[in-house]
Design a protein around this motif. Structure first.
Motif, PDB file in Angstrom:
ATOM      1  N   ILE A 123       0.841  -1.200   0.000  1.00 33.09           N
ATOM      2  CA  ILE A 123       0.000   0.000   0.000  1.00 33.09           C
ATOM      3  C   ILE A 123       0.878   1.252   0.000  1.00 33.09           C
ATOM      4  O   ILE A 123       0.593   2.235  -0.699  1.00 33.09           O
ATOM      5  CB  ILE A 123      -0.938  -0.013   1.220  1.00 33.09           C
ATOM      6  N   ALA A 124       1.958   1.226   0.789  1.00 32.08           N
ATOM      7  CA  ALA A 124       2.856   2.377   0.856  1.00 32.08           C
ATOM      8  C   ALA A 124       3.533   2.629  -0.493  1.00 32.08           C
ATOM      9  O   ALA A 124       3.633   3.778  -0.943  1.00 32.08           O
ATOM     10  CB  ALA A 124       3.907   2.150   1.937  1.00 32.08           C
ATOM     11  N   VAL A 125       3.993   1.555  -1.141  1.00 29.04           N
ATOM     12  CA  VAL A 125       4.664   1.702  -2.447  1.00 29.04           C
ATOM     13  C   VAL A 125       3.702   2.308  -3.467  1.00 29.04           C
ATOM     14  O   VAL A 125       4.055   3.237  -4.207  1.00 29.04           O
ATOM     15  CB  VAL A 125       5.192   0.334  -2.937  1.00 29.04           C
ATOM     16  N   ALA A 126       2.470   1.783  -3.504  1.00 27.16           N
ATOM     17  CA  ALA A 126       1.488   2.326  -4.439  1.00 27.16           C
ATOM     18  C   ALA A 126       1.135   3.765  -4.093  1.00 27.16           C
ATOM     19  O   ALA A 126       0.946   4.602  -4.982  1.00 27.16           O
ATOM     20  CB  ALA A 126       0.226   1.466  -4.420  1.00 27.16           C
ATOM     21  N   GLY A 127       1.054   4.039  -2.765  1.00 27.90           N
ATOM     22  CA  GLY A 127       0.709   5.382  -2.321  1.00 27.90           C
ATOM     23  C   GLY A 127       1.789   6.405  -2.590  1.00 27.90           C
ATOM     24  O   GLY A 127       1.535   7.608  -2.553  1.00 27.90           O
ATOM     25  N   ILE A 128       3.003   5.945  -2.837  1.00 22.03           N
ATOM     26  CA  ILE A 128       4.101   6.849  -3.191  1.00 22.03           C
ATOM     27  C   ILE A 128       4.273   6.920  -4.703  1.00 22.03           C
ATOM     28  O   ILE A 128       4.387   8.003  -5.288  1.00 22.03           O
ATOM     29  CB  ILE A 128       5.430   6.394  -2.549  1.00 22.03           C
ATOM     30  N   THR A 129       4.272   5.761  -5.355  1.00 17.40           N
ATOM     31  CA  THR A 129       4.652   5.683  -6.771  1.00 17.40           C
ATOM     32  C   THR A 129       3.710   6.463  -7.673  1.00 17.40           C
ATOM     33  O   THR A 129       4.148   7.308  -8.470  1.00 17.40           O
ATOM     34  CB  THR A 129       4.695   4.209  -7.220  1.00 17.40           C
ATOM     35  N   PRO A 131       1.311   8.917  -7.060  1.00 15.84           N
ATOM     36  CA  PRO A 131       1.356  10.383  -6.946  1.00 15.84           C
ATOM     37  C   PRO A 131       2.715  10.969  -7.310  1.00 15.84           C
ATOM     38  O   PRO A 131       2.794  12.102  -7.796  1.00 15.84           O
ATOM     39  CB  PRO A 131       1.010  10.651  -5.479  1.00 15.84           C
ATOM     40  N   PHE A 132       3.813  10.195  -7.089  1.00 16.13           N
ATOM     41  CA  PHE A 132       5.134  10.705  -7.465  1.00 16.13           C
ATOM     42  C   PHE A 132       5.228  10.851  -8.976  1.00 16.13           C
ATOM     43  O   PHE A 132       5.694  11.882  -9.485  1.00 16.13           O
ATOM     44  CB  PHE A 132       6.223   9.749  -6.958  1.00 16.13           C
ATOM     45  N   LEU A 133       4.771   9.834  -9.694  1.00 14.43           N
ATOM     46  CA  LEU A 133       4.786   9.910 -11.163  1.00 14.43           C
ATOM     47  C   LEU A 133       3.863  11.019 -11.656  1.00 14.43           C
ATOM     48  O   LEU A 133       4.198  11.749 -12.597  1.00 14.43           O
ATOM     49  CB  LEU A 133       4.369   8.563 -11.760  1.00 14.43           C
ATOM     50  N   ALA A 134       2.703  11.147 -11.010  1.00 19.32           N
ATOM     51  CA  ALA A 134       1.790  12.226 -11.379  1.00 19.32           C
ATOM     52  C   ALA A 134       2.418  13.583 -11.088  1.00 19.32           C
ATOM     53  O   ALA A 134       2.268  14.536 -11.868  1.00 19.32           O
ATOM     54  CB  ALA A 134       0.478  12.081 -10.609  1.00 19.32           C
ATOM     55  N   GLY A 163       7.587  15.668  -7.042  1.00 17.02           N
ATOM     56  CA  GLY A 163       7.154  14.295  -6.778  1.00 17.02           C
ATOM     57  C   GLY A 163       7.019  14.025  -5.291  1.00 17.02           C
ATOM     58  O   GLY A 163       6.034  13.437  -4.835  1.00 17.02           O
ATOM     59  N   VAL A 164       8.013  14.477  -4.503  1.00 18.30           N
ATOM     60  CA  VAL A 164       7.969  14.293  -3.050  1.00 18.30           C
ATOM     61  C   VAL A 164       6.808  15.089  -2.448  1.00 18.30           C
ATOM     62  O   VAL A 164       6.068  14.597  -1.584  1.00 18.30           O
ATOM     63  CB  VAL A 164       9.304  14.726  -2.407  1.00 18.30           C
ATOM     64  N   ALA A 165       6.601  16.330  -2.919  1.00 15.71           N
ATOM     65  CA  ALA A 165       5.548  17.188  -2.373  1.00 15.71           C
ATOM     66  C   ALA A 165       4.167  16.569  -2.561  1.00 15.71           C
ATOM     67  O   ALA A 165       3.291  16.700  -1.697  1.00 15.71           O
ATOM     68  CB  ALA A 165       5.596  18.565  -3.039  1.00 15.71           C
ATOM     69  N   LEU A 166       3.950  15.868  -3.677  1.00 20.62           N
ATOM     70  CA  LEU A 166       2.635  15.288  -3.941  1.00 20.62           C
ATOM     71  C   LEU A 166       2.472  13.883  -3.376  1.00 20.62           C
ATOM     72  O   LEU A 166       1.346  13.404  -3.219  1.00 20.62           O
ATOM     73  CB  LEU A 166       2.359  15.263  -5.445  1.00 20.62           C
TER      74      LEU A 166
END
Length: 843
Positions: A123-129, A131-134, A163-166
């Motif tokens: 869940i964490a990986v998906a929750g980062i990846t 929005p980071f790509l977006a 990427g980090v901010a989002l």
């Protein structure tokens, strides 16, 4: 007025010598700090009903004080927040930030992250990846739209910062939201916390990468530097983390063990050593080229989480850091935010794009993976919104980006507003879509009904605020302990208020399980607190099974924990401590007061919030409730040594007027009469003929000031039937305890004076009364008095008053409400000779 920063002095010579203190660094810092704290605290009070975290108030306060609102007045900005003072304010605020990130690292338990398994990691990986790509995609649009060719930052650092901010999740803010909603230790909460912890660690790594790429922050992509510099920065950062975890972590375990001796006092030298370690770690990472907060965060990870040292360390520094210094940091973020920089449809379009991208990426990414790992849809959607919490950590990232000149004023303002919006919507959205089941809310038995089966346990839930309540509670419970086959099971609930403090969040994690208060189990004589330990010896008496419980909740929802635990454990009665307590023993203290000396009758008030907790429990409890007004019950002077070595209340008076509450009080007196060391006296008050001939009608009070009036049950009763029930209860009581109980009947001219004469005498240790919500005529007549403690009913209020010099402790008993029956506040009394009411209150 222009100032040369090198010419600014620290302190002034004072107004009498012609100096304006505001033109000097330290006096101006005091003014700025006081203003920021006052505004942020005021806003926190306004946002509290919306259940918003404190960081929202601090950021909004900074925005209001800054160029977006008050700062539009140039004279105000030049006087209160002149440019030369900002480096000083930011330096002081950065010290607070440094220690706050140390607390965040101290709060983050890496072992719990490892235990959370693949589900939270996925869940964490998906929750980062996602929005980071977006965020990377949005970064291209923003860079080409909101930046000129001369001030555009380099692609790499800008893409990583966006990427980090989002994609970031604010772990500390999320913990407080979950604790507030009682979700911290539910399955949803534990998954969210573990995923947020993964997210936090990943975010700091990405932030370190972004800072390394940003380099010296010259801005503008024209200036090139060797890529090996960034590589060396990253490698040095990895080496620093490895050194901290391999070398410093075992050293801090040794310090923690040495710093927590048997006498429970943390040595000053070890605390100072640890605080110095925070500063040194911050300096090292700043020297490497990564922000100093990274070093403080990693150092916090090295402190052991399972001992007393970490907890005491938090208690030593958190109030000063979180209460004073950290608001300065978020206020400086607001002071840098100028909403006016967002101009035109294009800029506001970018603002909308950032919010949609941040929310959609985080929520969709988390929701999708959560559903794939077989989490129910509602829980998966809740996780998505929880992981979208930004706030605190987001602001840190944005400030570093502005400091490194990667973010310009317009982009910074857009991202600050995005962080505010996403954090603001988290709590109301989660409350709307998810609330864990709280049982069937069934009504339980009262004392008289529980006697139907002698094989059944008598279960009591006794609440307390701290060690001061232990002796009185043990004394009361021991007097109820029956000699029959019926066994007494005592659930002792330690009530602890949830605050914004880091230590409070750690208490919740330790004290709650599956979203409910945590039930302790005794192991090898261990005790988890002084309150729990106080009952270890008592449980050895044999006929009392004691189960300690700890509940950590905000005061406005504390009653939910109490009522739900009563329902879950099927208890017969809840015992609540009164919000005032008298700290003197029987005997000498009372003599002294009656002689006019001493301050023995001065009550210790633990707060209005706890009084409201009692009122909500009385209104919502699924069983009978008793409120104990403690005046030294169980103290050395009042205890009498019984034959079996137990200390109990010896002299008990039960005052009986009639009605369901008084019948429950009578049943309580019967339980006490079974104890060989307890002498019970029943005092029954009769209705005088003058009251019989006058009807008393209690009318509902206005919506304003309901808390000032007594309450009655909204039910139609047959006065004759109530009288029959009263007589039957008394006859049954006398037939059982005629030989052991003293019975008195009174028909007084002045009820209040008669009640006071009982309370002011030294004949009793405890007086038991009913709350009187279905009052007899004589009790109804007392309802026109100005109530001091209306939750205790007319008789209990008279006896609990601080001005009446009452000696014994008071136990006010309320029988649980029947279904479809509610309390209503009543005030106005009308006497109508044409009617005759006995034992009824017409509402």
């Amino acid at each position: 007025m222009a100032f040369n920063i090198t010419a600014v002095k620290t302190s002034s010579d004072g107004a009498w010598q012609g100096d304006n203190p505001i033109n000097f660094a330290f006096p101006l810092l005091i003014v700025q700090t006081a203003l920021i704290i006052a505004v942020s605290r005021s806003l926190a009070v306004l946002f509290k009903p919306l259940r918003q975290p404190k960081v929202i108030a601090e950021i909004v306060g900074g925005i209001l004080l800054g160029p977006s609102a008050l700062g539009r007045n140039k004279a105000y900005m030049d006087r209160v927040f002149p440019p030369w003072s900002m480096p000083i304010l930011e330096s002081v605020a950065s010290i607070g930030l440094l220690f706050f990130l140390f607390l965040v690292g101290l709060e983050l338990d890496l072992s719990s992250i490892r235990r959370s398994g693949k589900r939270a990691f996925g869940i964490a990986v998906a929750g980062i990846t996602l929005p980071f790509l977006a965020g990377v995609g949005v970064a291209f649009v923003i860079r080409n739209t909101l930046y000129t060719a001369s001030d555009r930052p380099g692609y790499a650092e800008f893409l990583v910062f966006m990427g980090v901010a989002l994609s970031i999740t604010a772990f500390p803010v999320l913990a407080r939201i979950l604790a507030e909603l009682k979700l911290l230790t539910t399955r949803v909460g534990e998954t969210a916390m573990a995923a947020a912890a993964f997210n936090d660690v990943a975010a700091w790594i990405l932030l370190a990468l972004a800072v390394a790429l940003a380099g010296n922050g010259e801005g503008g992509g024209e200036k090139k530097k060797s890529p090996f510099v960034s590589l060396w920065v990253l490698l040095s950062g990895v080496g620093f983390v490895g050194f901290m975890l391999v070398v410093i972590r075992p050293g801090m375990k040794w310090v923690a063990k040495r710093g927590s001796p048997e006498n429970d006092v943390v040595r000053e030298s070890y605390v100072c050593l640890t605080l110095a370690g925070v500063m040194v770690s911050g300096f090292v990472t700043d020297l490497i080229g990564i922000h100093s907060i990274f070093g403080a965060f990693v150092f916090g990870l090295t402190i052991p989480k399972d001992g007393e040292f970490g907890q005491r360390l938090i208690e030593r520094i958190e109030d000063f850091v979180s209460g004073l210094l950290l608001p300065l940091y978020f206020a400086t973020s607001g002071l840098k935010t100028d909403v006016a920089k967002i101009r035109g449809a294009e800029s506001w379009g970018m603002f909308g794009l950032v919010i949609v991208t941040a929310c959609a990426g985080k929520i969709v990414g988390t929701f999708g993976v959560a559903v794939l790992v077989k989490i129910p849809v509602r829980e998966a959607l809740t996780l998505g919104f929880l992981m979208n919490t930004k706030g605190l950590v987001e602001l840190i990232v944005l400030n570093i980006g502005k400091e490194k000149k990667v973010l310009n004023d317009e982009t910074f303002a857009i991202l600050v507003l995005m962080a505010l919006f996403t954090t603001f919507i988290t709590t109301p959205t989660v409350m709307a879509i998810y609330k864990p089941a709280r049982g069937t809310h069934r009504k339980l038995k009262d004392l008289s009904a529980s006697e139907e089966s002698t094989k059944e346990e008598l279960r009591i839930l006794a609440c307390l605020h701290g060690p001061a309540n232990v002796s009185s509670l043990i004394s009361l419970v021991e007097s109820i302990r029956t000699t029959k086959i019926l066994r007494l099971k005592l659930f002792v609930m330690h009530l602890m208020e949830l605050t914004e403090r880091t230590s409070s969040i750690i208490m919740v994690q330790r004290a709650r399980k599956n979203g409910l208060p945590f039930v302790h189990r005794y192991r090898h004589g261990e005790c988890n607190s002084s309150v729990v330990g106080g009952f270890q010896a008592y449980r050895q008496l044999g006929r009392v099974a004691v189960r300690p419980i700890t509940a950590v909740s905000p005061l406005h929802t504390m009653h939910e924990d109490i009522c739900h635990m009563a329902e879950t454990k099927r208890v017969t009665m809840i015992i609540l401590p009164f919000h005032k307590r008298w700290n003197f023993d029987h005997g000498r203290g009372h003599h002294r007061h009656q002689d006019g000396g001493g301050d023995g009758n001065v009550a210790e008030n633990i707060g209005h919030g706890w009084r409201l907790v009692n009122q909500r429990v009385l209104k919502n409890a699924p069983c009978s409730v008793a409120v104990l007004v403690d005046r030294g019950l169980g103290s050395i002077e009042s205890q009498r040594l019984n034959l079996d070595g137990s200390n109990v209340v010896e002299r008990v008076c039960v005052i009986f007027f009639g009605g369901p509450d008084d019948r429950e009080a009578l049943e309580m007196g019967g339980r006490m009469a079974e104890h060989s060391a307890v002498k019970v006296t029943i005092v029954r008050f009769f209705v005088r003929e003058t009251l019989r001939s006058n009807a008393v009608t209690l009318r509902p009070t206005s919506s304003k000031g309901k808390e000032k009036y007594y309450t009655c049950l909204t039910t139609n009763v047959d006065p004759e039937k109530e009288k029959e029930l009263d007589e039957a209860s008394l006859e049954d009581f006398k037939s059982k305890w005629k030989e052991t109980v003293e019975y008195k009947e009174k028909e007084p001219n002045n009820i209040i004076q008669e009640i006071l004469s009982i309370g002011q005498s030294q004949d009793f240790d405890l007086i038991v009364v009913g709350r009187g919500r279905l009052p007899s005529a004589e009790v109804s007549a007392l309802s026109e008095r100005q109530a001091e403690h209306p939750e205790l009913g007319p008789i209990g209020d008279v006896l609990a008053s601080s001005t009446n010099h009452i000696i014994p402790s008071i136990l006010v008993v309320q029988q649980h409400n029947k279904p479809q029956v509610e309390d209503i506040a009543v005030s106005k009394i009308v006497k109508e000779p044409s009617l005759s009411i006995n034992g009824d209150a017409n509402v």
